[in-house]
Each structure stands twice: as structure tokens, then as C-alpha cells.
Design an enzyme around this catalytic site. Structure first.
Site, mmCIF file in Angstrom:
data_model
loop_
_atom_site.group_PDB
_atom_site.id
_atom_site.type_symbol
_atom_site.label_atom_id
_atom_site.label_comp_id
_atom_site.label_asym_id
_atom_site.label_seq_id
_atom_site.Cartn_x
_atom_site.Cartn_y
_atom_site.Cartn_z
ATOM 1 N N TYR A 194 0.851 -1.199 0.000
ATOM 2 C CA TYR A 194 0.000 0.000 0.000
ATOM 3 C C TYR A 194 0.878 1.238 0.000
ATOM 4 O O TYR A 194 1.996 1.208 -0.492
ATOM 5 C CB TYR A 194 -0.994 -0.041 1.173
ATOM 6 C CG TYR A 194 -2.159 0.871 0.875
ATOM 7 C CD1 TYR A 194 -2.965 0.643 -0.234
ATOM 8 C CD2 TYR A 194 -2.406 1.999 1.643
ATOM 9 C CE1 TYR A 194 -3.994 1.509 -0.565
ATOM 10 C CE2 TYR A 194 -3.440 2.861 1.319
ATOM 11 C CZ TYR A 194 -4.222 2.619 0.222
ATOM 12 O OH TYR A 194 -5.225 3.474 -0.114
ATOM 13 N N ARG A 247 -8.914 10.603 -8.421
ATOM 14 C CA ARG A 247 -8.075 11.292 -7.435
ATOM 15 C C ARG A 247 -7.304 10.249 -6.634
ATOM 16 O O ARG A 247 -7.595 9.972 -5.479
ATOM 17 C CB ARG A 247 -8.952 12.137 -6.500
ATOM 18 C CG ARG A 247 -8.174 13.118 -5.626
ATOM 19 C CD ARG A 247 -8.976 13.479 -4.398
ATOM 20 N NE ARG A 247 -9.245 12.324 -3.558
ATOM 21 C CZ ARG A 247 -8.434 11.888 -2.595
ATOM 22 N NH1 ARG A 247 -7.297 12.508 -2.349
ATOM 23 N NH2 ARG A 247 -8.756 10.824 -1.870
ATOM 24 N N LYS A 265 -6.261 -2.192 -0.981
ATOM 25 C CA LYS A 265 -7.143 -2.050 0.188
ATOM 26 C C LYS A 265 -7.720 -3.398 0.606
ATOM 27 O O LYS A 265 -7.802 -3.726 1.801
ATOM 28 C CB LYS A 265 -8.281 -1.075 -0.128
ATOM 29 C CG LYS A 265 -7.859 0.372 -0.252
ATOM 30 C CD LYS A 265 -7.780 1.056 1.097
ATOM 31 C CE LYS A 265 -7.457 2.541 0.940
ATOM 32 N NZ LYS A 265 -7.416 3.256 2.209
ATOM 33 N N GLU A 337 -13.500 4.759 -2.873
ATOM 34 C CA GLU A 337 -12.077 5.034 -2.692
ATOM 35 C C GLU A 337 -11.568 5.962 -3.793
ATOM 36 O O GLU A 337 -11.728 5.691 -4.992
ATOM 37 C CB GLU A 337 -11.303 3.713 -2.735
ATOM 38 C CG GLU A 337 -9.936 3.785 -2.133
ATOM 39 C CD GLU A 337 -9.950 4.011 -0.628
ATOM 40 O OE1 GLU A 337 -9.175 4.870 -0.158
ATOM 41 O OE2 GLU A 337 -10.729 3.352 0.077
ATOM 42 N N ASP A 338 -10.970 7.085 -3.390
ATOM 43 C CA ASP A 338 -10.267 7.991 -4.301
ATOM 44 C C ASP A 338 -11.129 8.529 -5.436
ATOM 45 O O ASP A 338 -10.697 8.622 -6.590
ATOM 46 C CB ASP A 338 -9.010 7.306 -4.858
ATOM 47 C CG ASP A 338 -7.926 7.178 -3.789
ATOM 48 O OD1 ASP A 338 -8.104 7.739 -2.699
ATOM 49 O OD2 ASP A 338 -6.913 6.516 -4.036
ATOM 50 N N ASP A 360 -13.741 5.869 2.539
ATOM 51 C CA ASP A 360 -12.535 5.810 3.376
ATOM 52 C C ASP A 360 -11.804 7.141 3.419
ATOM 53 O O ASP A 360 -11.209 7.488 4.441
ATOM 54 C CB ASP A 360 -11.606 4.719 2.849
ATOM 55 C CG ASP A 360 -10.491 4.390 3.829
ATOM 56 O OD1 ASP A 360 -10.769 4.341 5.037
ATOM 57 O OD2 ASP A 360 -9.352 4.192 3.383
ATOM 58 N N ASP A 361 -11.851 7.912 2.322
ATOM 59 C CA ASP A 361 -11.155 9.200 2.284
ATOM 60 C C ASP A 361 -11.823 10.215 3.204
ATOM 61 O O ASP A 361 -11.152 11.045 3.817
ATOM 62 C CB ASP A 361 -11.125 9.735 0.846
ATOM 63 C CG ASP A 361 -10.486 8.740 -0.106
ATOM 64 O OD1 ASP A 361 -9.317 8.404 0.108
ATOM 65 O OD2 ASP A 361 -11.163 8.288 -1.043
ATOM 66 N N ASN A 502 -0.622 11.816 1.125
ATOM 67 C CA ASN A 502 0.084 10.676 0.543
ATOM 68 C C ASN A 502 0.307 10.889 -0.953
ATOM 69 O O ASN A 502 -0.448 11.624 -1.586
ATOM 70 C CB ASN A 502 -0.736 9.393 0.734
ATOM 71 C CG ASN A 502 -0.778 8.936 2.183
ATOM 72 O OD1 ASN A 502 0.236 8.912 2.856
ATOM 73 N ND2 ASN A 502 -1.955 8.570 2.656
ATOM 74 N N ASN A 546 -2.475 6.052 9.350
ATOM 75 C CA ASN A 546 -2.824 5.215 8.211
ATOM 76 C C ASN A 546 -4.252 4.708 8.365
ATOM 77 O O ASN A 546 -4.610 4.148 9.405
ATOM 78 C CB ASN A 546 -1.847 4.033 8.132
ATOM 79 C CG ASN A 546 -1.912 3.311 6.809
ATOM 80 O OD1 ASN A 546 -2.981 3.099 6.256
ATOM 81 N ND2 ASN A 546 -0.755 2.923 6.297
#
Length: 646
Positions: A194, A247, A265, A337-338, A360-361, A502, A546
Site C-alpha cells: 500500500y 483522485r 485495500k 475510494e479515491d 474511506d477518504d 500521501n 494510516n
């Protein structure tokens, strides 16, 4: 002639389709029944739909008859010593054939089945039973020795991307060894599978792509997404991680190549949270990319078009969400995610009341940062309500963290949420978010527009707001300059500085900079890992905020309780559970997060707290509630140890 496929292994054994059982009752068959591409049929479910399409018959009792014919005489046009029973050799390129197989995974096939392959760990008995003699060197080694050998190999690679590729290759060839390796060496390998290495892997995904992982759903599949989901070989899915690649970390639009994120993930869902690999489904929604470099890259694997937006995008996502619920039910966890800001908030708001969704973001990052702040109070004293927070970055992560902090303050102090928000300030690309900008900013920033004169530069905002906590979620590296950190140190005896962006290259400052510029007084944590820092004879161990601390255990808690919706109180419960894992020995090293080496126990504790909150809120469906939820979580976790085969 015809033979039935019934619902028991015993019947298949009688038909000589499976080897006769011997050994322990717990032994298992590495069984595969499939028409490729990998449509595996459960022995406990009807096989009639698929096999009927192959021309097979179904008897009145529901058994399926596969017709077989006497092999034809060898054609003089067909060479070789094996008869062409299925017509494959005789078929021309324009004549379709059915690539079907019915077997216990054995011999060469077994060695190439990642779910059952054990490499040199196959026992002598297993080698005899499954036709492996001669296909392996004669030695038999343990799984522990395999782990030692793999770590020896990985440590010889100098380039992190090489380690990543080696781990992905292992995952595709020996699944259990991959997870045993990751579980036992989590602190060393987490940065490999990751962040930060996965960022580089996504950037170069087209070049390093060897075999597909997960489902790729593009605009070409519009109207057929349910059919695409049914192409996936595993049917009992419990967690889906999905991205549209717009993103990726702090790297921007990587389009279809963002698949590295869901794959990574879900590896952590299994290794850290104990969710079975077969219950995990990585998905990339490909609507194009606005990344010109990728559009012009001959190795790019996605749609070569500009991103779809508006109604076209919304319709595809709605079809996906509807198909997921139809195919897997409403208790499947869907982790966004993203996604870019403009879609992430809208998707969470739209489907939060109809699906079991988690971003999650926004939510995962918020929960882990809140846990770190609760831990940091041990160093600085007081409660969250006594502190003033300044964020650099007002996107998904920044506003998500800010909202959860405000929610925690509101609940602890029993004050209105609007009141709790007043000590939380955000800076975006245009400066401090203030009330005079309210008409021009996005809706998710409006709650943070307080009365103050406009300020453009971060250092000026620090001097004016006088925060005790500085949090970076900007995705822009080196924005916490020496002047910014020194100003924080002038204002506070122990300034809390969280540089969360990150990968490492995008971090607002490094651990060494934070400790050096604050003269060793900063309480520091980052999004990507940094090595311990020596400053004036003292060793500082920087924390890593994290998300992997939270989402594996959080997801496990949702699954084990059969929860149907995510509630903010579950996120607060997860944060508090994580903060409780900090011990005195960790505080002595300046840590605000516990070490990852105990992550499975941490995940079990988080799962138990999340499940308990779900039962309390009436959102859990798995009844009756287990008496000891933490033990229940631990006992339900996937074990990567090898099975013994009959």
C-alpha cells in the site's frame, strides 16, 4: 453416456470424479468445477443454468446430466498422440469451442491455482493423491520456511516497485503464502503493498500489467453491469472497494490504472481485518481520464477518452449500485475510494440511506485522525474542546476529519454541532475559508466559513488563528514550511502537527523537519511512513495516521453484525477503540498510534466496538447478538495457514 453432478462430494467420489477420501475429516478437496473463464459452481447450488447452456439435461430431481460421447475416430488431418475429443484441434479460428473443465484441482492445474497451491509445502501423500510427482522437486518444506525464503528474496530488491510486483505475483500464484507473509511482516510490507509504493504502481500500472485483478466496468458495459458482476467467479461477496481513479492518493487522475488502490485495500481487509479473500471484490469504474499523459501512453489500459460527467456518469454509477444490491444483497459493504471531491460527497449522500456505503477518504481518514488526536491529549492535556484546529486542505479528508472532530466535541460537551465547529478553521487553495467567501465555495466547505477577515497565506493564518493543532490534507508537498512550523512552536509548548497527504512525496513536511524546526517539541504524525528521528540525543518515533488502522476492523464489525447502514456513531466508536490501544510504552516514545505489529488484535477490538454500536442503534441484523463480540471477531478471522488435502 451421461453422469449426474449432485450435491455431495460422496456422489462425485463414487463416480470417480474425486479421489477417495482418506486422512482427517478436516481435510479438503481442492475442487474446481468450471466453464472458463472461471465460472465456479458451488456443489450446494443448482448447476442447471450454466450446464443447460452447454447442452446438458436436468433430471426431475434437479441433478444435472452432462452428456459425453464416445470419442470420434482420429482424423487423418489431426496430428499428435491424443484424440481430439472436444474438437479443439479440428476447429478453425472462426469455429467457437467450449473451454470447459470438470475436475478436482490436481497436477499441473493445482500448482497454478492460487487458492490451493502450496508450492513445495505439498506433503508426500498429497503429491501422490493429486498427481504432483515429478512436477515438484523432491524436497518438502514448511510454510514458515517459505515465508523466510520470500522475505529473503524481497529484501534483496533495491527498488520498492520490484517488491510490489513480487508481492502481487505471489498473490496470484499462492494466496495463502501471500497473506501469511503480509500478516507476519506487516510493518515491513505494508508500505510495499500500500502507500507509498502503491502510488507508483498505479502511475505505471499499464506498463507492469500482467494479469487482470478485480472487475473493470467501463462505459462500454452500460446496460450490462449486472451481467458483468455475475462474471466474477466468487458469489458470496461481503466487501467491495470501488474507485473511478479520478483522485488517486495525491497523484491526481490515473483513470483505469487506479485499480491498484482497490486491490491493495482489499489485501489489507484480509491481512489486517481477517475478511476472507474470496469475499472481497475490487472494482474500477472506467469513465475515461483527463490525464493527457495517459491518453497518449501506448501502454494505457483504460478508455482513451475524456472523462464522462453529469448525467452519463450518474447513470453508470446508479446502474452499478443497483446491480450490486441486486446481486449481493444490502449487507455487502461498498467502500468508495479515491473519487474526486465533487463526486465523493454526492455519492455518499445519495447512497448512504439505501446502501451499506463507506467512504474511506472522508470517514476512514477522519476516524483514524480523531483517534490520534485523542491519543495526543495525553501529551498536551485538556479535552478536544480546549483546542483550536487549523487545516490546510478542505477536500474530502479535511472536511471529513473536521466534521468528526466537531461531532466528538458536540457529544462529549453536549453542545450543538454548529457551536463545536467554531474552533475548527480550514485553508484551501484560495486562503482561509471565511464567511465573505460563502457564496463562491462548494457546499461541503460552507459549514467552515467563519467570521474573519480574508487571509491568503498559511503562515499568516497560523499567526491569526493561533491553532494548537495543524493538520495537512492538501496533497501538496512541503507546504508546512520552516516558518510555519516555527510559528506553531512559538505559539505552543507541544504543537500537534499532522502531515497527512500521501504518498511521501506529497507530505506537507517530513518527520525530521517537524522535530528539528520545533526543537523536538512537536507531536507529529504523517500519512505515509517515516523512519524514527534522532534529535539532540533523543529518538522520536513518528506516528502514521494510516487508514489501515480503521477500515479493516470497521468493515469486519459491519460484516459480523450484519449491519445494513453506516452511522457516524460507529466511526466515533472505532476512533475510541483505536485510541484505547495506546500503552504507556508508546507514550514514552512520543507515539500517538499503536504499532502495526498488533494490528489484528486492534482490528478485532474495533470490530467489536463497531458491532456493539450497530446493535445499540438497531442497525444489526445478525441475531441474537453474540455475548463476547471481540472473541467472535477474532474467531471469524481468516487464517492463511495451509489446509491438508485428501
Amino acid at each position: 453416456m451421461a453422469f449426474p453432478i449432485d450435491h455431495s462430494l460422496a456422489d462425485l467420489t463414487k463416480l470417480n470424479l474425486l479421489p477417495k477420501p482418506h486422512g482427517h475429516a478436516s481435510d479438503m478437496f481442492p475442487f474446481r468445477l468450471s466453464v472458463f473463464p472461471r465460472v465456479h459452481l458451488s456443489l450446494r447450488t443448482s448447476t442447471s443454468r450454466l450446464l443447460s447452456s452447454l447442452g446438458s439435461k436436468v433430471d426431475p430431481n434437479g441433478s444435472v446430466l452432462i452428456e459425453t460421447t464416445t470419442p470420434p475416430e482420429p482424423s487423418p488431418d489431426v496430428t499428435g498422440g491424443v484424440q481430439d475429443v472436444y474438437g479443439e484441434d479440428a476447429a478453425t479460428e472462426d469455429m467457437p469451442i467450449t473451454p470447459w473443465s470438470l475436475s478436482v484441482a490436481s497436477g499441473y492445474t493445482l500448482l497454478r491455482d492460487p487458492h490451493h497451491n502450496k508450492g513445495l509445502a505439498f506433503s508426500q501423500r498429497e503429491r501422490d493423491a493429486h498427481y504432483l510427482r515429478g512436477l515438484l522437486p523432491p524436497t518438502v518444506i514448511s510454510q514458515d520456511l517459505q515465508v523466510k525464503k520470500m522475505m529473503h528474496t524481497l529484501r534483496h530488491y533495491q527498488v520498492p516497485l520490484q517488491r510490489y510486483m513480487a508481492m502481487m505475483d505471489l498473490q496470484e500464484t499462492n494466496e495463502r503464502l501471500f497473506y501469511k507473509l503480509l500478516i507476519e511482516h506487516v510493518e515491513e510490507l505494508l508500505p510495499v503493498v500500500y502507500t507509498p509504493t502503491v502510488g507508483e504502481a498505479c502511475q505505471k500500472y499499464g506498463s507492469i500489467f500482467l494479469r487482470p485483478q478485480g472487475l473493470f466496468i467501463s462505459l462500454k458495459e452500460k446496460g450490462k453491469i449486472l451481467e458483468v458482476l455475475r462474471n466474477w467467479p466468487e458469489k458470496n461477496i461481503q466487501v467491495i472497494v470501488v474507485t473511478d481513479g479520478e483522485r488517486i492518493l495525491g497523484l491526481g487522475d490515473l483513470g483505469c490504472q487506479g485499480m491498484g488502490i482497490p486491490v491493495g485495500k482489499l489485501s489489507l481487509y484480509t491481512a489486517l481485518g481477517g475478511v476472507r479473500p474470496s469475499a472481497c471484490l475490487p472494482v474500477t469504474i472506467d469513465v475515461g481520464t483527463n490525464n493527457e499523459k495517459l491518453l497518449n501512453d501506448e501502454f494505457y489500459i483504460g478508455l482513451r477518452q475524456r472523462r464522462a460527467t453529469g448525467e452519463e456518469y450518474a447513470e453508470l454509477m446508479h446502474e452499478f449500485m443497483t446491480a450490486v444490491k441486486q446481486n449481493y444483497g444490502e449487507k455487502v459493504v461498498i467502500q468508495f475510494e479515491d473519487f474526486a471531491n465533487h463526486n465523493a460527497f454526492d455519492l455518499l449522500a445519495k447512497y448512504g440511506t439505501t446502501h451499506l456505503v463507506f467512504n474511506d477518504d472522508i470517514q476512514g481518514t477522519a476516524s483514524v485522525v480523531l483517534a490520534g488526536l485523542i491519543g495526543a491529549l495525553r501529551f498536551v492535556g485538556g479535552s478536544l474542546a480546549n483546542h483550536r484546529f487549523l487545516f490546510l486542505g478542505a477536500g474530502e479528508a479535511g472536511t471529513g476529519i473536521a466534521e468528526l472532530i466537531a461531532l466528538e466535541i458536540s457529544k462529549k460537551c453536549q453542545i450543538p454541532l454548529e457551536e463545536a465547529r467554531k474552533n475548527i478553521w480550514l485553508v484551501d487553495s484560495k486562503g482561509l475559508i471565511v464567511s465573505s467567501r460563502k457564496e463562491s465555495i462548494q457546499h461541503f466547505k460552507k459549514p467552515w466559513a467563519h467570521d474573519h477577515k480574508p487571509i491568503k497565506e498559511l503562515v499568516d493564518a497560523v499567526k491569526a488563528i493561533k491553532p494548537t493543532v495543524l493538520i495537512g490534507t492538501s496533497g501538496v508537498g512541503q507546504t508546512f514550511t520552516q516558518e510555519v512550523v516555527e510559528t506553531m512552536a512559538e505559539l505552543n509548548e507541544k504543537p500537534i502537527i499532522l502531515s497527512l497527504s500521501n504518498p511521501t512525496s506529497q507530505s506537507e513536511c517530513t518527520a525530521e523537519q517537524a522535530y528539528k524546526w520545533s526543537k523536538g517539541r512537536a507531536i507529529f504524525a504523517s500519512g505515509s511512513p517515516f523512519a524514527p528521528v534522532e534529535y539532540e540525543g533523543k529518538t522520536f518515533v513518528p506516528g502514521q495516521a494510516n487508514n489501515a488502522y480503521i477500515f479493516p476492523g470497521f468493515g469486519l464489525g459491519l460484516i459480523m453484525s450484519g449491519t445494513i447502514r453506516v452511522h457516524d456513531d460507529m466511526l466515533l466508536a472505532a476512533s475510541e477503540a483505536l485510541a484505547e490501544q495506546l500503552m504507556e510504552e508508546h507514550y514514552e516514545k512520543g507515539m500517538i498510534f499503536p504499532p502495526f505489529r498488533n494490528i489484528r488484535k486492534i482490528s478485532a477490538r474495533i470490530a467489536a466496538k463497531v458491532a456493539a454500536k450497530a446493535y445499540e442503534l438497531g442497525l444489526a441484523t445478525r441475531l441474537p447478538q453474540p455475548k463476547e463480540l471481540e472473541k467472535c471477531a477474532e474467531s471469524s478471522m481468516y487464517s492463511p495457514s495451509y489446509h491438508s488435502y485428501r
